[in-house]
Design a protein around this motif. Sequence first.
Motif, PDB file in Angstrom:
ATOM      1  N   CYS A 479       0.833  -1.215   0.000  1.00 15.25           N
ATOM      2  CA  CYS A 479       0.000   0.000   0.000  1.00 15.25           C
ATOM      3  C   CYS A 479       0.863   1.259   0.000  1.00 15.25           C
ATOM      4  O   CYS A 479       0.510   2.260  -0.646  1.00 15.25           O
ATOM      5  CB  CYS A 479      -0.939   0.000   1.199  1.00 15.25           C
ATOM      6  N   ASP A 480       2.000   1.230   0.698  1.00 16.17           N
ATOM      7  CA  ASP A 480       2.913   2.373   0.641  1.00 16.17           C
ATOM      8  C   ASP A 480       3.495   2.533  -0.754  1.00 16.17           C
ATOM      9  O   ASP A 480       3.690   3.649  -1.241  1.00 16.17           O
ATOM     10  CB  ASP A 480       4.040   2.211   1.675  1.00 16.17           C
ATOM     11  N   VAL A 481       3.802   1.404  -1.391  1.00 14.00           N
ATOM     12  CA  VAL A 481       4.320   1.452  -2.759  1.00 14.00           C
ATOM     13  C   VAL A 481       3.293   2.081  -3.691  1.00 14.00           C
ATOM     14  O   VAL A 481       3.602   2.992  -4.470  1.00 14.00           O
ATOM     15  CB  VAL A 481       4.685   0.035  -3.246  1.00 14.00           C
ATOM     16  N   LEU A 482       2.063   1.620  -3.616  1.00 16.56           N
ATOM     17  CA  LEU A 482       1.030   2.115  -4.536  1.00 16.56           C
ATOM     18  C   LEU A 482       0.700   3.570  -4.259  1.00 16.56           C
ATOM     19  O   LEU A 482       0.445   4.345  -5.196  1.00 16.56           O
ATOM     20  CB  LEU A 482      -0.224   1.251  -4.433  1.00 16.56           C
ATOM     21  N   LEU A 483       0.694   3.968  -2.990  1.00 18.37           N
ATOM     22  CA  LEU A 483       0.449   5.374  -2.679  1.00 18.37           C
ATOM     23  C   LEU A 483       1.550   6.244  -3.281  1.00 18.37           C
ATOM     24  O   LEU A 483       1.273   7.280  -3.901  1.00 18.37           O
ATOM     25  CB  LEU A 483       0.401   5.580  -1.165  1.00 18.37           C
ATOM     26  N   SER A 484       2.796   5.808  -3.115  1.00 20.66           N
ATOM     27  CA  SER A 484       3.902   6.591  -3.651  1.00 20.66           C
ATOM     28  C   SER A 484       3.837   6.673  -5.171  1.00 20.66           C
ATOM     29  O   SER A 484       4.103   7.736  -5.753  1.00 20.66           O
ATOM     30  CB  SER A 484       5.235   5.971  -3.206  1.00 20.66           C
ATOM     31  N   CYS A 485       3.486   5.575  -5.833  1.00 20.58           N
ATOM     32  CA  CYS A 485       3.309   5.607  -7.295  1.00 20.58           C
ATOM     33  C   CYS A 485       2.201   6.577  -7.685  1.00 20.58           C
ATOM     34  O   CYS A 485       2.316   7.316  -8.673  1.00 20.58           O
ATOM     35  CB  CYS A 485       2.978   4.208  -7.817  1.00 20.58           C
ATOM     36  N   THR A 486       1.122   6.580  -6.917  1.00 19.84           N
ATOM     37  CA  THR A 486      -0.012   7.444  -7.209  1.00 19.84           C
ATOM     38  C   THR A 486       0.354   8.911  -7.084  1.00 19.84           C
ATOM     39  O   THR A 486      -0.175   9.761  -7.811  1.00 19.84           O
ATOM     40  CB  THR A 486      -1.180   7.110  -6.266  1.00 19.84           C
ATOM     41  N   MET A 487       1.288   9.217  -6.197  1.00 18.94           N
ATOM     42  CA  MET A 487       1.655  10.604  -5.926  1.00 18.94           C
ATOM     43  C   MET A 487       2.816  11.094  -6.795  1.00 18.94           C
ATOM     44  O   MET A 487       3.259  12.223  -6.633  1.00 18.94           O
ATOM     45  CB  MET A 487       2.038  10.763  -4.444  1.00 18.94           C
ATOM     46  N   VAL A 497      -0.606   5.267 -17.740  1.00 13.80           N
ATOM     47  CA  VAL A 497      -1.871   4.540 -17.800  1.00 13.80           C
ATOM     48  C   VAL A 497      -2.013   3.632 -16.582  1.00 13.80           C
ATOM     49  O   VAL A 497      -3.080   3.571 -15.954  1.00 13.80           O
ATOM     50  CB  VAL A 497      -1.962   3.719 -19.099  1.00 13.80           C
ATOM     51  N   LEU A 498      -0.956   2.907 -16.236  1.00 13.67           N
ATOM     52  CA  LEU A 498      -1.007   1.988 -15.103  1.00 13.67           C
ATOM     53  C   LEU A 498      -1.407   2.707 -13.826  1.00 13.67           C
ATOM     54  O   LEU A 498      -2.190   2.185 -13.020  1.00 13.67           O
ATOM     55  CB  LEU A 498       0.357   1.316 -14.919  1.00 13.67           C
ATOM     56  N   CYS A 499      -0.875   3.915 -13.622  1.00 11.78           N
ATOM     57  CA  CYS A 499      -1.122   4.651 -12.381  1.00 11.78           C
ATOM     58  C   CYS A 499      -2.370   5.524 -12.439  1.00 11.78           C
ATOM     59  O   CYS A 499      -2.638   6.282 -11.506  1.00 11.78           O
ATOM     60  CB  CYS A 499       0.087   5.521 -12.046  1.00 11.78           C
ATOM     61  N   SER A 500      -3.133   5.431 -13.520  1.00 11.58           N
ATOM     62  CA  SER A 500      -4.261   6.336 -13.700  1.00 11.58           C
ATOM     63  C   SER A 500      -5.400   6.071 -12.726  1.00 11.58           C
ATOM     64  O   SER A 500      -6.239   6.939 -12.503  1.00 11.58           O
ATOM     65  CB  SER A 500      -4.780   6.253 -15.139  1.00 11.58           C
ATOM     66  N   SER A 501      -5.453   4.866 -12.165  1.00  4.22           N
ATOM     67  CA  SER A 501      -6.441   4.584 -11.120  1.00  4.22           C
ATOM     68  C   SER A 501      -5.815   3.603 -10.131  1.00  4.22           C
ATOM     69  O   SER A 501      -4.966   2.785 -10.505  1.00  4.22           O
ATOM     70  CB  SER A 501      -7.729   3.984 -11.698  1.00  4.22           C
ATOM     71  N   LEU A 502      -6.219   3.692  -8.880  1.00  4.39           N
ATOM     72  CA  LEU A 502      -5.656   2.808  -7.863  1.00  4.39           C
ATOM     73  C   LEU A 502      -6.017   1.361  -8.143  1.00  4.39           C
ATOM     74  O   LEU A 502      -5.215   0.447  -7.906  1.00  4.39           O
ATOM     75  CB  LEU A 502      -6.157   3.239  -6.479  1.00  4.39           C
ATOM     76  N   GLN A 503      -7.198   1.118  -8.682  1.00  7.46           N
ATOM     77  CA  GLN A 503      -7.628  -0.246  -8.996  1.00  7.46           C
ATOM     78  C   GLN A 503      -6.708  -0.846 -10.065  1.00  7.46           C
ATOM     79  O   GLN A 503      -6.240  -1.983  -9.927  1.00  7.46           O
ATOM     80  CB  GLN A 503      -9.075  -0.228  -9.500  1.00  7.46           C
ATOM     81  N   ARG A 504      -6.451  -0.091 -11.118  1.00  4.22           N
ATOM     82  CA  ARG A 504      -5.588  -0.593 -12.197  1.00  4.22           C
ATOM     83  C   ARG A 504      -4.168  -0.795 -11.696  1.00  4.22           C
ATOM     84  O   ARG A 504      -3.502  -1.772 -12.040  1.00  4.22           O
ATOM     85  CB  ARG A 504      -5.620   0.402 -13.349  1.00  4.22           C
ATOM     86  N   LEU A 505      -3.684   0.122 -10.892  1.00  6.19           N
ATOM     87  CA  LEU A 505      -2.332   0.017 -10.351  1.00  6.19           C
ATOM     88  C   LEU A 505      -2.203  -1.204  -9.448  1.00  6.19           C
ATOM     89  O   LEU A 505      -1.199  -1.928  -9.510  1.00  6.19           O
ATOM     90  CB  LEU A 505      -1.994   1.300  -9.581  1.00  6.19           C
ATOM     91  N   VAL A 601      -9.471  -1.557  -2.721  1.00  3.58           N
ATOM     92  CA  VAL A 601      -8.486  -2.442  -3.363  1.00  3.58           C
ATOM     93  C   VAL A 601      -7.819  -3.389  -2.374  1.00  3.58           C
ATOM     94  O   VAL A 601      -7.054  -4.265  -2.794  1.00  3.58           O
ATOM     95  CB  VAL A 601      -7.403  -1.624  -4.106  1.00  3.58           C
ATOM     96  N   LEU A 602      -8.106  -3.257  -1.090  1.00  6.68           N
ATOM     97  CA  LEU A 602      -7.467  -4.141  -0.114  1.00  6.68           C
ATOM     98  C   LEU A 602      -7.803  -5.616  -0.351  1.00  6.68           C
ATOM     99  O   LEU A 602      -6.913  -6.473  -0.215  1.00  6.68           O
ATOM    100  CB  LEU A 602      -7.839  -3.717   1.308  1.00  6.68           C
ATOM    101  N   PRO A 603      -9.044  -5.978  -0.706  1.00  8.30           N
ATOM    102  CA  PRO A 603      -9.303  -7.405  -0.991  1.00  8.30           C
ATOM    103  C   PRO A 603      -8.432  -7.949  -2.118  1.00  8.30           C
ATOM    104  O   PRO A 603      -8.003  -9.105  -2.083  1.00  8.30           O
ATOM    105  CB  PRO A 603     -10.796  -7.415  -1.368  1.00  8.30           C
TER     106      PRO A 603
END
Length: 616
Positions: A479-487, A497-505, A601-603
Amino acid sequence: MPDPAAHLASAMADAYKAGDMERVITLAAQAVEEVDEGVRILRGLAEQATGRYDRAATTFRQLAHQWPEVSAYWNNLGVACRLMGDMGAAEQALAKARSLAPDDADVLYNLGLLYIQQRRWPLAREILLDAVDRSPEFVEARLQAAYACYVCADNTGQEAMLAGAGDWSAQPAEQALILAAMLSTQGDLEAALRTLARAKLPDPPADEQLRLRIAAQRALLYERSNEVELSRRELEQVPPAALDALPADASQLRAEGWRAHAALAMRAGAWGEAAALYRRVLALGVDAEARASAGFGLASACDRQGQHADAWQASHAAHAAQLEIAREVVPELLAQDSQPLQMAEVDRVAYARWRPMAAPASRQSPVFVVGFPRSGTTLLEQMLDAHPDFRSMDERAFIHELTERMEQVGQHYPADLANLSGTEVAQLRETYFRMVGRVLPDLGQRRLVDKNPLNMLCLPMIMRLFPQARIVLCLRHPCDVLLSCTMQSFRSPAFMVLCSSLQRLARGYVAAFEQWFRQMEVFAPRVLEWRYESVVENLDGQLAELAAFLEVADASPMARFADHARTKRFISTPSYAQVTQGIHPGAVNRWQGYREQFEPVLPLLQPMIDRLGYSR
């Protein structure tokens, strides 16, 4: 008795050579209706040079229709139509010129410029590379081809086009700004600054805004290279009062100036001031690239102030802007079920067919630093680079490029790895080290550190070339990885494109690690898991474990990585500033401030969270 038409043509030619375009046009008006071909050519060129594009188009259209077999007239017609904004007519004329002269680099160049203006970036890249292939010394074509490669994230193509660019003749200021930006992404700060210093400015008063833009870009270049004091000095030439006093149509300069001030405010910890500046940029209605940059800056400033909702909203807007860019480059990836990450793997049956062959020993092989982006790979790279036994080459996609080279010669990756001969494998290895040599000509006996996070998806190529290599897998809470990618802002359109939504990422993250674990079972490589949270808790212990894995006697130089990073002129990744400041405990469990956004996205992530040894 002298021929009046010949005398007129001679006078026009003299005026044209002297740069007196108005006189060329005045003289042309004296011509009779059935005017000489040369007179008409000069008139059209003068009309174009003075901004009378509609008249130039009329002149060249008449020439093209009277002499339809002359490609130059169709070429000139296409240029005039493009400059007057008639893109359809421009494309038709340039296509005709190309059909008549398919190897004419000038025609290809003008067609490439048309595609850039239309933002058809893949086509522009292809046609401009073609122009350079036919005329390698055509500097303007090289610059524009590099720019198209830059937008398409073709780093190899960009670097090839800009080879020797630091020694090019002075460029017009607008082109110098673009060239300097591209050189800086390659880590060549000196060439970028030299390009700006030599930029050719227009006559006053048009020069003043370009002077300010150049100063703002120099400030950003210095900040990007961790030369903060030099950045401040440059920015003194672009005071806020001067930006406020600019005319309404100077939005690009305002945006660049405020963004430079915001970057230094972030460095100083003035988060509120930076956020206000980024908001001013966003209010200008600038292009997608500027909106994305300011949006990510605003997200970071809000995050530092604990304003999580505002940070998330700013990040969302930034990704929307990046999608506009990606849509022009990789439209096929915008489908909901697309996979932006390129994945290819080898199963046990295919691996059993691989021929055994000689390979470099561990110490003669690169140390590969892999992991999902934003997992701490840059931190580890700088630790290794601080040790005198190692040299890193910043982030390069050389392993991935080898897979593309196989495809270009008709070999399918990874299936044909099994069919390669010892000579072919050696050639691939030589190609790899040749690319490395261009970046690190002084590598010598030091061990190479190849840090590229997504090399985790290229394990088959690594194992074919360097089966004894040590690989360090960087881990951090998903989750820290994905948050950092999102930011963060990424240059790769596919990663946009990959980072365009948290679900896709999240789907991409899980898919990447699922492939990694499958390939681990097939190849059983020598891998050390390097966990960010453990580094924060016990740096000395983790460095000792790393040193033992890499067979290094003394790990102490690695602990001085922050001092070492401050001496480097360029670090390409978004962590360029953080790694100069040491370990950041605050980066652990940062995602909890955004738990509401992560709940959906946690599940999807939970099985991988468990497998990687993390818990909620």
